[in-house]
Write a protein that holds these residues in place. Structure first.
Motif, mmCIF file in Angstrom:
data_model
loop_
_atom_site.group_PDB
_atom_site.id
_atom_site.type_symbol
_atom_site.label_atom_id
_atom_site.label_comp_id
_atom_site.label_asym_id
_atom_site.label_seq_id
_atom_site.Cartn_x
_atom_site.Cartn_y
_atom_site.Cartn_z
ATOM 1 N N PRO A 91 1.240 7.159 -3.278
ATOM 2 C CA PRO A 91 1.546 5.873 -2.660
ATOM 3 C C PRO A 91 1.479 5.933 -1.148
ATOM 4 N N GLY A 92 0.489 5.216 -0.569
ATOM 5 C CA GLY A 92 0.354 5.165 0.864
ATOM 6 C C GLY A 92 0.116 6.510 1.504
ATOM 7 N N GLY A 93 -0.261 7.518 0.718
ATOM 8 C CA GLY A 93 -0.428 8.844 1.271
ATOM 9 C C GLY A 93 0.878 9.521 1.612
ATOM 10 N N GLY A 132 -2.383 -1.069 -3.729
ATOM 11 C CA GLY A 132 -1.489 -2.164 -3.380
ATOM 12 C C GLY A 132 -2.143 -3.164 -2.450
ATOM 13 N N ALA A 133 -2.727 -2.674 -1.361
ATOM 14 C CA ALA A 133 -3.373 -3.568 -0.403
ATOM 15 C C ALA A 133 -4.556 -4.285 -1.033
ATOM 16 N N SER A 134 -5.314 -3.584 -1.863
ATOM 17 C CA SER A 134 -6.470 -4.212 -2.508
ATOM 18 C C SER A 134 -6.042 -5.330 -3.436
ATOM 19 N N ALA A 135 -4.974 -5.103 -4.213
ATOM 20 C CA ALA A 135 -4.500 -6.135 -5.135
ATOM 21 C C ALA A 135 -4.007 -7.364 -4.387
ATOM 22 N N ASN A 160 0.819 -1.206 0.000
ATOM 23 C CA ASN A 160 0.000 0.000 0.000
ATOM 24 C C ASN A 160 0.853 1.256 0.000
ATOM 25 N N HIS A 161 2.070 1.168 0.553
ATOM 26 C CA HIS A 161 2.963 2.321 0.583
ATOM 27 C C HIS A 161 3.841 2.406 -0.661
ATOM 28 N N LEU A 162 3.806 1.387 -1.496
ATOM 29 C CA LEU A 162 4.611 1.391 -2.716
ATOM 30 C C LEU A 162 3.791 1.699 -3.961
#
Length: 338
Positions: free
Chosen positions: A282-284, A122-125, A114-116
Motif C-alpha cells: 500500500p503506497g509503497g 487506490g488512485a487508479s480506482a 493510494n496509501h491505503l
C-alpha cells in the motif's frame, strides 16, 4: 347481476383501508446504505494503517521537530504542488475538460487511497470512477488512465537517466546491487515478458480484450496529442510530478543536515521510486522507506541521518495528508463526485 349488501359494504370500506401495511418500528432492522459505509471505510483504513506503523509514526514525528522549519515548509509546499501537477497530468490525458476544483480534490483524495490500497490501485480506482462520473465512457477512461501511467513512468525514468548522465557519480551502484546480480535480474525481466506475451497469444479472450483496449488507447493518445494544450499538460505535468517529489526530499535533507549534494539526493529518490514501482504494498509503505535509505547511503549519506530524513519526508508526504485525504475521499463519495 344485483349487488348484495355485503358487496356494497366492502366497496364503502375498502377506500379507507391503507394500501400497504405499515412497518412496525423496531421490527425489522434497516439496512445501512452502501454509500455511507464507503464514506466511513477510508477512516477505518487510516486507523488500521496507523496502528500497524505506529513506531514509524512516533519516530518520524520526533525527527520532524528537529529540522529547520523553512526547509520543512518548502517540502510541504512541494508536496501540495505535486497534487496540482497530478491534476494537470490527468487533465492532459483526456480530451474533455473536467471540473478543475473537483479534479484537484480528487487527486488529494486519490493520494490517500493510494496509501491505503496496493500501490497504484487506490488512485487508479478513484480517478477511473471520477472520469466515468464526468461522462467519459469506461473504455476511454481506462485508456486515459493507462496513458497517464505510461507518461508518468516514461517521464520518471527519463528524468533519472538525464540526472545520471549529468552526475554519473551520484550513486555508488556497487552498494545497490551485489556483484553478478545484474544478469539474473535482466533474465528474470525477460522471462516475465516472454511469459506474459505467450499468455496473451494463447488465450483468445485475453488477446481480443488486449487488442480492443490497445486500439482504444491509441485512439485516445492520438486525440490528446492533436491538441497542443492537452499534450503540454500531459507531458509537462508528468515531468513536474516526480521533480517536485524529489525536490521535497532535497528540502528535508537540507532541513536535517544530510551531507549530500541536492542533485545526488534527487537521483537517489528517483532511483528508489523506480526500483519499488512494481512492489505491491500500500503506497509503497515500508518498501519506499527501505529503498530511499539504501539509495541515500549509496549517494554518500550517513545511515543514521538518511534514516531520519526518510522518516521525516514520509511524515510530510504521506502521514500528515492521510487523514485529511481520507476525509476528502469520504466527502467526494457522499457528494457522488466519485
Amino acid at each position: 347481476m344485483r349487488k348484495t349488501s355485503l358487496d356494497v359494504t366492502a366497496a364503502r370500506v375498502s377506500p379507507a383501508l391503507p394500501r400497504r401495511i405499515p412497518r412496525l418500528p423496531g421490527r425489522f432492522p434497516r439496512r445501512l446504505p452502501v454509500r455511507q459505509v464507503l464514506c466511513l471505510l477510508p477512516l477505518a483504513l487510516v486507523a488500521v494503517v496507523a496502528v500497524q506503523h505506529w513506531t514509524v509514526l512516533t519516530e518520524g514525528f520526533g525527527k520532524l521537530g528537529t529540522g529547520e522549519w523553512p526547509w520543512l515548509l518548502a517540502a510541504a509546499t512541494t508536496t501540495c504542488l505535486a497534487w496540482v501537477a497530478a491534476a494537470v497530468t490527468r487533465q492532459g490525458a483526456v480530451v474533455e475538460r473536467m471540473p478543475v476544483f473537483r479534479l484537484l480534490a480528487t487527486q488529494f483524495a486519490a493520494g490517500a487511497a493510494n496509501h491505503l490500497l496496493p500501490t497504484g490501485l487506490g488512485a487508479s480506482a478513484v480517478n477511473l470512477r471520477f472520469m466515468t462520473v464526468c461522462g467519459i465512457p469506461l473504455a476511454r477512461s481506462s485508456a486515459a488512465l493507462a496513458l497517464y501511467i505510461l507518461a508518468e513512468a516514461i517521464s520518471r525514468v527519463t528524468l533519472l537517466i538525464a540526472l545520471l548522465l549529468a552526475f554519473p557519480s551520484a550513486l555508488r551502484l556497487s552498494t545497490l546491487l551485489p556483484e553478478g546480480a545484474v544478469g539474473p535480474l535482466l533474465l528474470a525481466v525477460a522471462v516475465a515478458t516472454v511469459v506474459a506475451a505467450a499468455v496473451l497469444l494463447l488465450v483468445r479472450r485475453l488477446r481480443t480484450a488486449a487488442v480492443s483496449f490497445l486500439r482504444t488507447a491509441l485512439g485516445e493518445a492520438r486525440s490528446v496529442h492533436t491538441r497542443p494544450a492537452r499534450a503540454l499538460a500531459l507531458w509537462g505535468g508528468s515531468l513536474a510530478f516526480p521533480a517536485l517529489q524529489a525536490a521535497g526530499l532535497v528540502a528535508v535533507g537540507q532541513a536535517l543536515g544530510l551531507q549530500i549534494p541536492a542533485a545526488h539526493m534527487a537521483v537517489a529518490y528517483l532511483a528508489a521510486t523506480v526500483a519499488v514501482a512494481l512492489v505491491p504494498t500500500p503506497g509503497g509503505l515500508g518498501s519506499v522507506e527501505a529503498a530511499l535509505i539504501v539509495t541515500l547511503v549509496a549517494a554518500g549519506g550517513d545511515a543514521a541521518v538518511a534514516t531520519a530524513v526518510v522518516l521525516t519526508y514520509r511524515i510530510i508526504t504521506v502521514w500528515l495528508p492521510l487523514l485529511p485525504g481520507a476525509l476528502t475521499l469520504g466527502v467526494l463519495v457522499r457528494l457522488k463526485v466519485i
